[in-house]
Scaffold this motif. Structure first.
Motif, short mmCIF file in Angstrom:
data_model
loop_
_atom_site.label_atom_id
_atom_site.label_comp_id
_atom_site.label_asym_id
_atom_site.label_seq_id
_atom_site.Cartn_x
_atom_site.Cartn_y
_atom_site.Cartn_z
N GLU A 34 -5.66 -5.00 -8.25
CA GLU A 34 -5.48 -5.07 -6.81
C GLU A 34 -5.98 -6.38 -6.25
OE1 GLU A 34 -7.34 -1.75 -4.90
OE2 GLU A 34 -5.97 -0.30 -5.79
N SER A 55 -3.97 -4.19 1.35
CA SER A 55 -4.20 -4.08 -0.09
C SER A 55 -2.86 -4.07 -0.82
CB SER A 55 -4.96 -2.80 -0.41
OG SER A 55 -6.25 -2.84 0.15
N TYR A 56 -2.80 -4.82 -1.90
CA TYR A 56 -1.59 -4.91 -2.71
C TYR A 56 -1.96 -4.66 -4.17
CZ TYR A 56 0.67 -6.81 1.39
OH TYR A 56 1.18 -6.96 2.66
N SER A 71 0.81 -1.22 0.00
CA SER A 71 0.00 0.00 0.00
C SER A 71 0.84 1.28 0.00
CB SER A 71 -0.96 0.00 1.19
OG SER A 71 -0.23 -0.07 2.40
#
Length: 123
Positions: free
Chosen positions: A115, A96-97, A69
């Protein structure tokens, strides 16, 4: 010098001693790329479990980078048409990536973003 090159080449063709695929504890995630999109077959990945990303592309060479993130690059692999390349990574933190393209692939290169979430699992 030629003999040294042959020895290094043969040595590098052997399987890695730390191959995780044989442990049965690896999650397989398939990622495909195209101009100008990423498709990932899951949106949730468990934290602290090795993930084997299988990367393909149908058109041109792409560089798949996985970012946290804070947009820190965690790992990367080349996507080459006609091949499946693999990279194994273990996410240590939920969150979240993003998958971003790291190699200029045309006019909408900047739109190649996808994502996924890394989630804590109950044990």
């Amino acid at each position: 010098m030629t003999i040294l090159g042959v020895i290094v080449s043969i040595g590098s063709l052997r399987s890695w001693p730390h191959a995780l695929a044989s442990t049965g504890n690896v999650m397989e995630v398939n990622v495909s790329g195209g101009q100008w999109w990423w498709d990932i077959d899951t949106t949730e990945i468990p934290v602290r479990k090795p993930v084997n990303f299988n990367m393909t592309t149908e058109d041109v060479t792409h560089g798949m980078g996985i970012y946290d993130s804070d947009l820190t690059l965690l790992t990367q692999v080349q996507a080459i048409p006609g091949y499946t390349t693999q990279i194994t990574y273990t996410f240590e933190e939920p969150g979240s990536y993003q998958i971003l393209c790291m190699e200029f692939c045309g006019v909408a290169h900047h739109d190649m973003v996808n994502e996924f979430e890394v989630v804590a699992v109950e044990e």
